[in-house]
Design an enzyme around this catalytic site. Structure first.
Site, PDB file in Angstrom:
ATOM      1  N   ASP A  58      -2.368 -14.596  40.285  1.00  0.00           N
ATOM      2  CA  ASP A  58      -2.550 -16.047  40.211  1.00  0.00           C
ATOM      3  C   ASP A  58      -2.923 -16.429  38.776  1.00  0.00           C
ATOM      4  O   ASP A  58      -3.871 -15.881  38.208  1.00  0.00           O
ATOM      5  CB  ASP A  58      -3.640 -16.500  41.194  1.00  0.00           C
ATOM      6  CG  ASP A  58      -3.597 -17.995  41.460  1.00  0.00           C
ATOM      7  OD1 ASP A  58      -3.465 -18.769  40.490  1.00  0.00           O
ATOM      8  OD2 ASP A  58      -3.704 -18.389  42.627  1.00  0.00           O
ATOM      9  N   SER A  99      -2.042 -24.039  42.966  1.00  0.00           N
ATOM     10  CA  SER A  99      -1.680 -22.786  43.631  1.00  0.00           C
ATOM     11  C   SER A  99      -1.142 -23.019  45.040  1.00  0.00           C
ATOM     12  O   SER A  99      -0.445 -22.156  45.573  1.00  0.00           O
ATOM     13  CB  SER A  99      -2.880 -21.829  43.685  1.00  0.00           C
ATOM     14  OG  SER A  99      -3.184 -21.402  42.377  1.00  0.00           O
ATOM     15  N   THR A 152      -3.184 -19.374  47.879  1.00  0.00           N
ATOM     16  CA  THR A 152      -2.035 -18.468  47.724  1.00  0.00           C
ATOM     17  C   THR A 152      -1.713 -17.721  49.019  1.00  0.00           C
ATOM     18  O   THR A 152      -0.591 -17.844  49.526  1.00  0.00           O
ATOM     19  CB  THR A 152      -2.252 -17.508  46.540  1.00  0.00           C
ATOM     20  OG1 THR A 152      -2.646 -18.270  45.403  1.00  0.00           O
ATOM     21  CG2 THR A 152      -0.999 -16.715  46.223  1.00  0.00           C
ATOM     22  N   ASP A 272      -6.632 -16.165  37.792  1.00  0.00           N
ATOM     23  CA  ASP A 272      -6.648 -17.629  37.679  1.00  0.00           C
ATOM     24  C   ASP A 272      -8.051 -18.166  37.431  1.00  0.00           C
ATOM     25  O   ASP A 272      -8.262 -19.016  36.564  1.00  0.00           O
ATOM     26  CB  ASP A 272      -6.083 -18.226  38.962  1.00  0.00           C
ATOM     27  CG  ASP A 272      -6.212 -19.746  39.009  1.00  0.00           C
ATOM     28  OD1 ASP A 272      -5.555 -20.410  38.193  1.00  0.00           O
ATOM     29  OD2 ASP A 272      -6.964 -20.261  39.862  1.00  0.00           O
ATOM     30  N   ASP A 314       2.105 -17.658  40.128  1.00  0.00           N
ATOM     31  CA  ASP A 314       2.443 -18.985  40.637  1.00  0.00           C
ATOM     32  C   ASP A 314       2.469 -20.027  39.515  1.00  0.00           C
ATOM     33  O   ASP A 314       3.074 -21.074  39.629  1.00  0.00           O
ATOM     34  CB  ASP A 314       1.469 -19.390  41.756  1.00  0.00           C
ATOM     35  CG  ASP A 314       0.010 -19.155  41.392  1.00  0.00           C
ATOM     36  OD1 ASP A 314      -0.279 -18.585  40.299  1.00  0.00           O
ATOM     37  OD2 ASP A 314      -0.862 -19.525  42.200  1.00  0.00           O
TER      38      ASP A 314
END
Ligand code: MG
Ligand code: ZN
Length: 382
Positions: A58, A99, A152, A272, A314
């Site tokens: 991510d 996301s 996700t 992320d 993503d």
């Protein structure tokens, strides 16, 4: 004597040059051996994949990957996946995806609005690749270093208008026949506003419930719900340790027992979160943890020969730039343009049967269609 000495020197120079060229040849050989070892099996083209392991870092942009390569002094396992493309990540309603929309595009093949989960831009639920796999007799799994109900993993199993409907998303896990899911998010199953304890419903459906990483060792088959943390798992550096590679390999061990094959999504969720924090050390720790998992997954795929491995993101997070670094010391000097996601394309790496189809530049929704093609599934109309 003088002539002899000269010719002796010449001989020495010649033998030195001979030895040198020999060493260069050896060196070249070892490099090409290395790249051959990393390349795809000969028969990977036009071959269907029995299993797909989709690995999502991510927020993992090219800079995050190269920060990991630098910190690891020049190489990562991700370099072994040699079919490489780029995915365009914008959502249906925003240049910058979140996301939810990013995961959903990969999971269902439709762009959606930011925060949408498993629904298209008109909020119509669409079948996910995980659901297609179930329908076609395959085993399925989700593993994440976030709550398993987080955007996700949720995109692959739930159909909700908002990623923040965590308890509704937890409920959607019971509407599928997913075999294995491992992550955090226990609270969304058993400390709910409606006072329903979904762990009871999971047990009734035949799931073995595991609440700590150690407990995974005892399970070797059957359905497994690994809810290892009440909310989000901690950072790698703050006690999560090897949860991601251990949980991923446990999922593969169980899912690979299905003779029809399996679909597994593994998420390095916190790359992320580290990007949002603009925290370079956090990014590197999470990146290296994700890459160690990639290494173990590739070991399985190389042995198996029928497994397509895809590693992608993503979206990018942080607008990370590498302003300086040192490959010998493993030092990274990064700067950031954002505390949020950015609009840049993200890489897609593939290994195994059907991997060549992942070359080029395409929309994130293309990853869904390429996985469907690799499995040989056809799209259900309506
Ligand atoms: Mg995520
Ligand atoms: Zn984010």
């Amino acid at each position: 004597m003088v002539r002899n000495f000269k010719s002796g020197t010449k001989k020495m120079i010649f033998s030195f040059l001979f030895l040198l060229s020999f060493l260069i040849v050896i060196n070249c050989n070892s490099q090409s051996d290395n790249s051959e070892g990393n390349s795809n099996p000969d028969n990977y083209r036009d071959k269907k994949a029995k299993n797909i392991i989709l690995m999502i870092g991510d927020g993992m942009g090219v800079s995050h990957i190269y920060a990991g390569i630098t910190a690891n002094k020049g190489h990562l396992n991700i370099e072994k996946l040699m079919d490489i493309g780029f995915s365009k990540t914008h959502s249906a309603d925003n240049y910058i995806t979140d996301s939810g929309a990013g995961g959903t595009a990969i999971a269902i093949g439709y762009k959606t609005f930011n925060a949408g989960i498993g629904v298209d831009a008109d909020t119509i639920p669409r079948e996910t690749i995980l659901e297609y796999a179930e329908e076609n007799g395959k085993a399925t799994g989700l593993v994440a270093t976030s709550a398993i109900t987080h955007a996700t993993p949720a995109s692959f199993i739930a159909h909700q208008p908002s990623r923040y409907l965590y308890e509704e998303i937890a409920g959607d896990f019971l509407k599928t026949d997913i075999e294995v899911f491992i992550g955090g998010g226990l609270n969304h199953f058993n400390k709910r506003k409606d006072d329903v304890d979904l762990t009871v419903a999971l047990k009734d459906k035949g799931y073995q419930l595991v609440y700590e990483l150690e407990g995974l060792k005892k399970i070797n088959s059957g359905k497994l719900a690994g809810l290892l943390y009440e909310d989000a798992p901690p950072k790698y550096s703050e006690g999560r340790g090897d949860m991601l590679p251990v949980a991923s390999m446990k999922a593969i061990e169980i899912l690979s027992k299905d003779k029809d094959g399996f679909f597994l999504m593994i998420e390095g969720s916190q790359i992320d979160w580290a990007g949002h924090a603009n925290d370079t050390k956090y990014i590197v720790d999470e990146m290296l943890d994700f890459d160690r998992t990639i290494g173990k997954v590739l070991e399985f795929a190389e042995k198996d020969g029928n497994t397509l491995v895809i590693v992608t993101a993503d979206h990018e997070t942080g607008g990370m730039g590498l302003n300086n670094g040192d490959l010998e010391k493993g030092e990274v000097i990064a700067k950031y343009t954002s505390g949020n996601h950015t609009g840049v394309m993200v890489p897609v790496f593939a290994y195994g049967p059907g991997s060549d189809n992942f070359r080029g530049i395409y929309e994130n929704t293309g990853i869904f269609y390429k996985m469907m093609e690799a499995f040989g599934f056809s799209i259900n109309e309506n």
